[in-house]
Design a protein around this motif. Sequence first.
Motif, PDB file in Angstrom:
ATOM      1  N   ALA A 148      52.803  79.564 -10.993  1.00 24.89           N
ATOM      2  CA  ALA A 148      51.364  79.811 -11.026  1.00 24.89           C
ATOM      3  C   ALA A 148      51.018  80.869 -12.076  1.00 24.89           C
ATOM      4  N   VAL A 149      51.832  81.918 -12.182  1.00 25.09           N
ATOM      5  CA  VAL A 149      51.588  82.971 -13.175  1.00 25.09           C
ATOM      6  C   VAL A 149      51.699  82.402 -14.586  1.00 25.09           C
ATOM      7  N   VAL A 156      37.187  81.720 -14.182  1.00 25.40           N
ATOM      8  CA  VAL A 156      37.085  80.513 -13.355  1.00 25.40           C
ATOM      9  C   VAL A 156      38.390  79.728 -13.412  1.00 25.40           C
ATOM     10  N   VAL A 157      38.928  79.550 -14.602  1.00 30.53           N
ATOM     11  CA  VAL A 157      40.179  78.805 -14.779  1.00 30.53           C
ATOM     12  C   VAL A 157      41.330  79.497 -14.055  1.00 30.53           C
ATOM     13  N   ALA A 158      41.423  80.813 -14.199  1.00 29.31           N
ATOM     14  CA  ALA A 158      42.510  81.564 -13.548  1.00 29.31           C
ATOM     15  C   ALA A 158      42.424  81.416 -12.030  1.00 29.31           C
ATOM     16  N   ILE A 200      45.186  79.554  -9.282  1.00 31.18           N
ATOM     17  CA  ILE A 200      45.727  80.196  -8.084  1.00 31.18           C
ATOM     18  C   ILE A 200      45.319  79.439  -6.819  1.00 31.18           C
ATOM     19  N   GLN A 201      44.084  79.001  -6.757  1.00 32.17           N
ATOM     20  CA  GLN A 201      43.605  78.320  -5.554  1.00 32.17           C
ATOM     21  C   GLN A 201      44.246  76.953  -5.353  1.00 32.17           C
ATOM     22  N   ASP A 216      50.269  81.122  -0.553  1.00 28.66           N
ATOM     23  CA  ASP A 216      49.716  81.559   0.724  1.00 28.66           C
ATOM     24  C   ASP A 216      48.768  82.726   0.481  1.00 28.66           C
ATOM     25  N   ALA A 217      47.924  82.994   1.440  1.00 26.74           N
ATOM     26  CA  ALA A 217      47.110  84.208   1.464  1.00 26.74           C
ATOM     27  C   ALA A 217      46.390  84.468   0.149  1.00 26.74           C
ATOM     28  N   VAL A 218      45.742  83.458  -0.384  1.00 27.40           N
ATOM     29  CA  VAL A 218      44.997  83.588  -1.636  1.00 27.40           C
ATOM     30  C   VAL A 218      43.680  84.295  -1.359  1.00 27.40           C
ATOM     31  N   ASP A 219      43.394  85.321  -2.160  1.00 29.60           N
ATOM     32  CA  ASP A 219      42.142  86.062  -2.033  1.00 29.60           C
ATOM     33  C   ASP A 219      41.586  86.273  -3.434  1.00 29.60           C
ATOM     34  N   VAL A 220      40.438  85.652  -3.732  1.00 34.70           N
ATOM     35  CA  VAL A 220      39.814  85.819  -5.041  1.00 34.70           C
ATOM     36  C   VAL A 220      38.535  86.632  -4.881  1.00 34.70           C
ATOM     37  N   GLY A 221      38.278  87.476  -5.849  1.00 36.10           N
ATOM     38  CA  GLY A 221      37.095  88.319  -5.802  1.00 36.10           C
ATOM     39  C   GLY A 221      36.615  88.640  -7.201  1.00 36.10           C
ATOM     40  N   PRO A 222      35.494  89.328  -7.304  1.00 34.88           N
ATOM     41  CA  PRO A 222      34.919  89.603  -8.623  1.00 34.88           C
ATOM     42  C   PRO A 222      35.724  90.597  -9.462  1.00 34.88           C
ATOM     43  N   PHE A 223      36.517  91.464  -8.829  1.00 28.83           N
ATOM     44  CA  PHE A 223      37.236  92.491  -9.581  1.00 28.83           C
ATOM     45  C   PHE A 223      38.745  92.389  -9.468  1.00 28.83           C
ATOM     46  N   GLY A 224      39.248  91.407  -8.742  1.00 27.24           N
ATOM     47  CA  GLY A 224      40.681  91.246  -8.612  1.00 27.24           C
ATOM     48  C   GLY A 224      41.011  90.088  -7.710  1.00 27.24           C
ATOM     49  N   ASN A 225      42.198  89.579  -7.863  1.00 31.84           N
ATOM     50  CA  ASN A 225      42.650  88.404  -7.132  1.00 31.84           C
ATOM     51  C   ASN A 225      44.082  88.634  -6.696  1.00 31.84           C
TER      52      ASN A 225
END
Length: 83
Positions: free
Chosen positions: A55-56, A22-24, A28-29, A34-43
């Motif tokens: 951000a990293v 959640v924190v990670a 990022i969000q 740009d073009a941020v995509d978060v998902g259950p197995f990768g972001n």
Amino acid sequence: MRLRVEFTTEPFDLDEAPAHAVVAREVIQTAELDAVDVGPFGNTAEGGADAVLAAVDSLLRKALESGATRVSLQVNVIGEDLK
């Protein structure tokens, strides 16, 4: 220079997102990326080099502080800034 970062945090929990995930994702969000995509197995996210690298740095620090035991990431150069 433009960069793309792809990352995952561990340990996984398929029932509920762990605090480190959640924190990670929040890092990022809320970054200027740009073009941020978060998902259950990768972001993934893209942006200027300075924004991605900042951000990293924040992602690594905050995810580890929140219980991540492993953070896997890949950073790729994808082009030049369009300024």
